[in-house]
Motif scaffolding. Sequence first.
Motif, PDB file in Angstrom:
ATOM      1  N   HIS A 175       0.755  -1.289  -0.205  1.00 52.57           N
ATOM      2  CA  HIS A 175      -0.069   0.151   0.044  1.00 52.57           C
ATOM      3  C   HIS A 175       0.814   1.282  -0.075  1.00 52.57           C
ATOM      4  O   HIS A 175       0.520   2.056  -0.569  1.00 52.57           O
ATOM      5  CB  HIS A 175      -0.973   0.042   1.287  1.00 52.57           C
ATOM      6  CG  HIS A 175      -1.797   1.013   1.230  1.00 52.57           C
ATOM      7  ND1 HIS A 175      -1.683   2.526   1.829  1.00 52.57           N
ATOM      8  CD2 HIS A 175      -3.105   1.260   0.509  1.00 52.57           C
ATOM      9  CE1 HIS A 175      -2.786   2.966   1.660  1.00 52.57           C
ATOM     10  NE2 HIS A 175      -3.671   2.510   1.031  1.00 52.57           N
ATOM     11  N   CYS A 232      -5.976  -3.601   4.427  1.00 50.63           N
ATOM     12  CA  CYS A 232      -7.181  -4.217   3.884  1.00 50.63           C
ATOM     13  C   CYS A 232      -7.408  -3.528   2.441  1.00 50.63           C
ATOM     14  O   CYS A 232      -8.000  -3.828   1.668  1.00 50.63           O
ATOM     15  CB  CYS A 232      -8.093  -4.170   4.831  1.00 50.63           C
ATOM     16  SG  CYS A 232      -7.923  -5.326   6.447  1.00 50.63           S
ATOM     17  N   GLU A 233      -7.253  -2.277   2.638  1.00 58.57           N
ATOM     18  CA  GLU A 233      -7.615  -1.433   1.483  1.00 58.57           C
ATOM     19  C   GLU A 233      -6.628  -1.890   0.228  1.00 58.57           C
ATOM     20  O   GLU A 233      -7.204  -2.174  -1.072  1.00 58.57           O
ATOM     21  CB  GLU A 233      -6.880   0.110   1.722  1.00 58.57           C
ATOM     22  CG  GLU A 233      -7.747   1.128   0.730  1.00 58.57           C
ATOM     23  CD  GLU A 233      -7.177   2.336   1.065  1.00 58.57           C
ATOM     24  OE1 GLU A 233      -7.534   2.915   2.164  1.00 58.57           O
ATOM     25  OE2 GLU A 233      -6.689   3.112   0.167  1.00 58.57           O
ATOM     26  N   GLN A 234      -5.407  -2.419   0.257  1.00 61.16           N
ATOM     27  CA  GLN A 234      -4.667  -2.982  -0.469  1.00 61.16           C
ATOM     28  C   GLN A 234      -5.272  -4.122  -0.865  1.00 61.16           C
ATOM     29  O   GLN A 234      -5.103  -4.707  -2.239  1.00 61.16           O
ATOM     30  CB  GLN A 234      -3.051  -2.952  -0.076  1.00 61.16           C
ATOM     31  CG  GLN A 234      -2.234  -3.372  -1.137  1.00 61.16           C
ATOM     32  CD  GLN A 234      -1.910  -2.431  -2.056  1.00 61.16           C
ATOM     33  OE1 GLN A 234      -2.309  -1.087  -1.949  1.00 61.16           O
ATOM     34  NE2 GLN A 234      -1.260  -2.626  -3.408  1.00 61.16           N
ATOM     35  N   GLN A 235      -5.419  -5.078   0.126  1.00 64.25           N
ATOM     36  CA  GLN A 235      -5.861  -6.586  -0.274  1.00 64.25           C
ATOM     37  C   GLN A 235      -7.012  -6.789   0.327  1.00 64.25           C
ATOM     38  O   GLN A 235      -7.203  -7.223   1.405  1.00 64.25           O
ATOM     39  CB  GLN A 235      -4.856  -7.482   0.167  1.00 64.25           C
ATOM     40  CG  GLN A 235      -3.734  -7.748  -0.489  1.00 64.25           C
ATOM     41  CD  GLN A 235      -2.587  -8.505   0.139  1.00 64.25           C
ATOM     42  OE1 GLN A 235      -3.207  -9.510   0.711  1.00 64.25           O
ATOM     43  NE2 GLN A 235      -1.391  -8.758  -0.199  1.00 64.25           N
ATOM     44  N   PRO A 236      -8.324  -6.510  -0.237  1.00 58.60           N
ATOM     45  CA  PRO A 236      -9.687  -6.388   0.321  1.00 58.60           C
ATOM     46  C   PRO A 236      -9.854  -7.903   0.895  1.00 58.60           C
ATOM     47  O   PRO A 236     -10.847  -7.735   2.037  1.00 58.60           O
ATOM     48  CB  PRO A 236     -10.475  -6.090  -0.608  1.00 58.60           C
ATOM     49  CG  PRO A 236      -9.679  -5.291  -1.689  1.00 58.60           C
ATOM     50  CD  PRO A 236      -8.465  -5.788  -1.563  1.00 58.60           C
ATOM     51  N   GLU A 237      -9.285  -8.898   0.568  1.00 57.66           N
ATOM     52  CA  GLU A 237      -9.603 -10.339   0.964  1.00 57.66           C
ATOM     53  C   GLU A 237      -9.207 -10.440   2.435  1.00 57.66           C
ATOM     54  O   GLU A 237      -9.529 -11.300   3.127  1.00 57.66           O
ATOM     55  CB  GLU A 237      -9.122 -11.226   0.093  1.00 57.66           C
ATOM     56  CG  GLU A 237      -7.616 -11.359   0.009  1.00 57.66           C
ATOM     57  CD  GLU A 237      -7.013 -10.565  -0.915  1.00 57.66           C
ATOM     58  OE1 GLU A 237      -7.725  -9.517  -1.419  1.00 57.66           O
ATOM     59  OE2 GLU A 237      -5.735 -10.844  -1.534  1.00 57.66           O
ATOM     60  N   ALA A 239      -9.625  -8.274   4.862  1.00 62.19           N
ATOM     61  CA  ALA A 239     -10.756  -7.674   5.734  1.00 62.19           C
ATOM     62  C   ALA A 239     -11.071  -8.800   6.621  1.00 62.19           C
ATOM     63  O   ALA A 239     -11.451  -8.766   8.030  1.00 62.19           O
ATOM     64  CB  ALA A 239     -11.750  -7.013   5.097  1.00 62.19           C
TER      65      ALA A 239
END
Length: 271
Positions: A175, A232-237, A239
């Motif tokens: 990110h 989590c913004e970079q890799q939504p999975e 979250a």
Amino acid sequence: MTVEGIRVSRRWLALREPADAAARAPDLVEHLRAPPEEKGPRVIHDLGGGTGAMGRWLARLLPGPQHWVVHDRDADLLEIAETNSPGPAADGAPVTVEARQSDITRLQPGELTGADLITASALLDLLTEDELARLITVCVDARCPVLLTLSIVDGVQLMPADPLDRRVAAAFDAHQRRTTERGRLLGPAAVTVALEQLGRLATKVRPSPWRLGALQADLAAEWFTGWVGAACEQQPELAAETYDYTLRRLAEATAGQLAVTVDHADLLILP
Ligand SMILES: C[S@@+](CC[C@H](N)C(=O)[O-])C[C@H]1O[C@@H](n2cnc3c(N)ncnc32)[C@H](O)[C@@H]1O
């Protein structure tokens, strides 16, 4: 906190100010103590200075009268820099502050001529390689020492350790290095790239890690929230996977049971 286009909050800067002051490498200041030969206050430009925390840390370590010019694009933060000014100097001499609202990536060569010292803190990792190159050209052009503190470098350690720490750290680093409209951000590569751009100029680099424990529980919790949020913004999975982890970590931080080391580096460029 470091997201492009999102303003850095006063609360975040206030929370981190004591940890920043404890982390900056004090021995680099030894190279800055001698006041300028000419009479008049030492003129110090603080780039991306926010609420002026760098001045509140450094002004009292330097002798002689000082005039700080705090550059930032955020007028609200600059208001605090002007009202909550640093000083006096190490020998009791007066310290004045001037706020200058500007985009520091658009400074022109020669714009900092006459400076006796240029500083920045927690700024380099927010820039792209081109922006850093332009900034370094403007700083070197001024032919004075340049102290660039608290740039993020690769490295976060949490204690007690958790298997998810490494994945979150990797996503956070990605990110920090994401591509934006301005280009790819430098993130933890900033100091290495700066050293490449500086070539043979005299430089000194020191580690300046944050070491957060029970006494910095509020900062640790706020930092963790931003860290995992960016990941989590970079890799939504991530979250869903980090839901319980986040609750657990925040409970640990609030209880003063989470120790965090966030690696940074300070860079001094000598004229
Ligand atoms: C992480 S904060 C650090 C603030 C301050 N140096 C400190 O240590 O407390 C980064 C600061 O850089 C400012 N900033 C980021 N990009 C900028 C730009 N292109 N021009 C001017 N200010 C900028 C932000 O508004 C923010 O105040």
